[in-house]
Design an enzyme around this catalytic site. Structure first.
Site, mmCIF file in Angstrom:
data_model
loop_
_atom_site.group_PDB
_atom_site.id
_atom_site.type_symbol
_atom_site.label_atom_id
_atom_site.label_comp_id
_atom_site.label_asym_id
_atom_site.label_seq_id
_atom_site.Cartn_x
_atom_site.Cartn_y
_atom_site.Cartn_z
ATOM 1 N N THR A 66 130.216 22.883 106.509
ATOM 2 C CA THR A 66 129.604 21.823 107.319
ATOM 3 C C THR A 66 128.264 22.201 107.943
ATOM 4 O OG1 THR A 66 131.091 22.560 109.086
ATOM 5 C CG2 THR A 66 131.735 20.604 107.849
ATOM 6 N N HIS A 120 101.033 45.944 85.195
ATOM 7 C CA HIS A 120 99.796 46.219 85.936
ATOM 8 C C HIS A 120 98.700 45.269 85.452
ATOM 9 C CE1 HIS A 120 96.606 48.450 87.943
ATOM 10 N NE2 HIS A 120 95.916 48.376 86.812
#
Length: 582
Positions: free
Chosen positions: A234, A549
């Site tokens: 809830t 890279h």
């Protein structure tokens, strides 16, 4: 979804196939011949068996969704028949989930994938806080604030060789962007559940007894359904301390702030955690001045202290933000009759009056409270703790005596273990695994968190003070490693070199205790560390991971490589020494 790839493989490859309808009298259908050339990649054995034993027609005219529903209902029918023959109780559903937020949605999808007949009860709108009043619309506003900051930073743009005119924004259009995003995501969640056969029951859910839930809307009769398992999901609502009067206009919570109905010239933000910090980013980018009111002695108390100090230097000091720490907002009165918002501050420790602020508006960002009232927990002898539902490490609900209640679970904000949407989803998946006899315990220390400011902050595991306390109690040493974004090629190419990554670890074992990042795309970078903690990967092993890279991921590559881990003198490590055959 498991069966989808297999069914698609059937279409056009083999002729439509079916079995004789014979699920009565013990499902004694003759086996169906299936071409040996067809590979059942990823299809569970029990699912395929049900096709052959439950009379499911599988011609090309039957939709995939209908087939999935037939599998689920076929399993449920066999389970109910077996229960009836054994004299045990039968149920309408295998799983009933109360709450259709991110946690409930994740649990529902996983339950269907595992072949469970599933219903989800929602009294408001699908998506819960995250989708409708939290992380989703707030990210839409933060996307705008990020663009505005880029366009307003003349020094940054000039360094890149860019010249632009003064940036402007349309407040109503910005608000519509956030609302439209929430609507779209909400629709996606609803369609995904309906498409997979989850029954969406509209109304407020209340537990009447073990395995029994009623739901309904005001003005309509209630309905009762039974479930072998019930999952409470809830969520939560904004927490408003006593003495603060909310009018939704001049004094408001994050729920109201996301509507962006106006931009006050001077906004006080009560609380400097995730919510407060993100909204300070939004409002200052759109032209407001902000004053933080923090009850504790420093800003951003939930962050690692070193990261918090850097965040103050990067995210607070250069902006139109001031602050009051160590004070409480004892009383806040909304703007009325032409008067400003009045904020009465008192010392947190002594409760003595400090000063009175007059501002245009106040945003209450003091955290969230569990939404558990009216759940009928007293009917199963459960007492909440400060509103939270007590659970064990497997999310099983505990009664007054601390005993687990069979078939009752609670996930997400309602249990208070970790009030993050993705943590709720992970808890829900863990519960479904247990329901299907696969013991699973979520390691909450592996769950990452992020603050989507510009630049971002992310973290996983322990802070340095937490790690040092644990080390003192358990008798081990803690080491720290750090890397800067200023040494990262990609960050420098973006002219975004402000940032830090911090690793907290055990030098004796190489165990990762925590990772904290402030910098460009920190929220994305944290997951390598999160997964390493979840999988128990040591620094010794992760050092050998390869990163592209030039990318920001190399910030973590350098971070792990810089850690100094003790190596036993008698052990020599060999990695990739043998040639790889071609």
């Amino acid at each position: 979804m498991v069966a989808e790839a297999t069914m698609l493989a059937f279409n056009g490859l083999v002729k439509p196939w079916s079995v004789k309808d014979s699920c009565s009298s013990g499902c004694n259908a003759a086996p169906t011949k299936v071409p040996l050339s067809v590979e059942f990649r990823g299809l569970r054995k029990e699912s395929f068996a049900l096709f052959k034993t439950c009379g499911i027609q599988s011609s090309s005219s039957v939709s995939l969704v209908k087939r999935q529903r037939q599998i689920r209902d076929g399993k449920s029918q066999l389970r109910v028949q077996a229960s009836a023959s054994g004299g045990t109780q039968t149920f309408d559903y295998d799983v009933i989930i109360i709450g259709a937020g991110v946690g409930g949605h994740g649990a529902a999808l996983h339950a269907v994938e595992k072949g469970l007949k599933t219903a989800i009860i929602e009294g408001d709108i699908v998506g819960g806080t995250c989708v409708n009043r939290g992380c989703v619309p707030s990210k839409a506003l933060l996307a705008v604030s990020g663009r505005m900051r880029e366009l307003q930073d003349e020094h940054h743009l000039k360094a890149l060789g860019i010249q632009v005119d003064a940036a402007k924004f349309d407040r109503a259009a910005v608000a519509a962007h956030a609302d439209n995003l929430a609507t779209k995501i909400r629709g996606n969640l609803t369609n995904s559940m309906k498409g997979l056969g989850v029954d969406i029951l509209i109304g407020v859910g209340t537990i009447l007894a073990p395995h029994k839930v009623k739901y309904g809307k005001i003005g309509y009769p209630d309905r009762i359904v039974t479930g072998k398992n019930i999952i409470i999901a809830t969520g939560s609502v904004p927490f408003v301390p006593p003495g603060i009067e909310i009018d939704g206009k001049s004094v408001f919570t994050s729920d109201h702030a996301l509507k962006l109905e106006w931009i006050p010239d001077w906004l006080a933000i009560v609380g400097s955690g995730y919510i407060g910090l993100e909204f300070s980013d939004v409002y200052t980018a759109l032209g407001a001045e902000v004053t933080f009111i923090e009850a504790l002695d420093g800003l951003m108390p939930g962050f690692d202290p070193e990261i918090g100090k850097l965040a103050q230097r990067v995210l607070v000091n250069p902006r139109k933000i001031d602050w009051h720490t160590g004070v409480l907002a004892k009383k806040i009165t909304p703007a009325k009759d032409g008067k400003p918002v009045i904020i009465e501050l008192v010392d947190t420790k002594t409760k003595e009056p400090k000063e009175v602020l007059e501002v245009d508006a106040a945003l209450i960002a003091t955290g969230r409270a569990p939404f558990t009232k009216g759940l009928g927990l007293e009917n199963v002898k459960v007492e909440t703790q400060r509103g939270f539902v007590p659970v064990d490490e497997r999310m099983r609900v505990l009664d007054k005596q601390g005993n687990t209640i069979s078939g009752l679970f609670c996930i997400g904000d309602a249990n208070g273990k970790m009030m993050l949407a993705h943590a709720a989803s992970a808890q829900g998946i863990s519960v479904v695994e247990q329901i299907t006899d696969n013991d699973n315990v979520l390691n909450h220390l592996s769950v990452p968190a992020a603050c989507f400011t510009h630049p971002e902050i992310s973290m996983v595991g322990l802070t340095e003070p937490q790690a040092r306390k644990k080390a003192e109690e358990e008798g081990f040493k803690v080491s720290i490693a750090k890397t800067s974004f200023k040494a990262n090629t990609k960050a420098l190419a973006e002219n975004e070199g402000e940032g830090l990554a911090k690793l907290i670890y055990r030098p004796d074992t190489g165990e990762i205790l925590g990772v904290h990042i402030l910098g460009l795309h920190a929220a994305d970078l944290i997951h390598e560390a999160s997964n390493a903690i979840a999988m128990g990967t040591s620094i010794k092993d992760i050092k050998f991971a390869v990163h592209a890279h030039p990318t920001l991921s190399e910030v973590l590559d350098e971070l792990f490589k810089s850690a100094k881990v003790d190596e036993p003198s008698s052990v020599s490590r060999s990695v990739n020494r043998e040639p790889v055959p071609v």
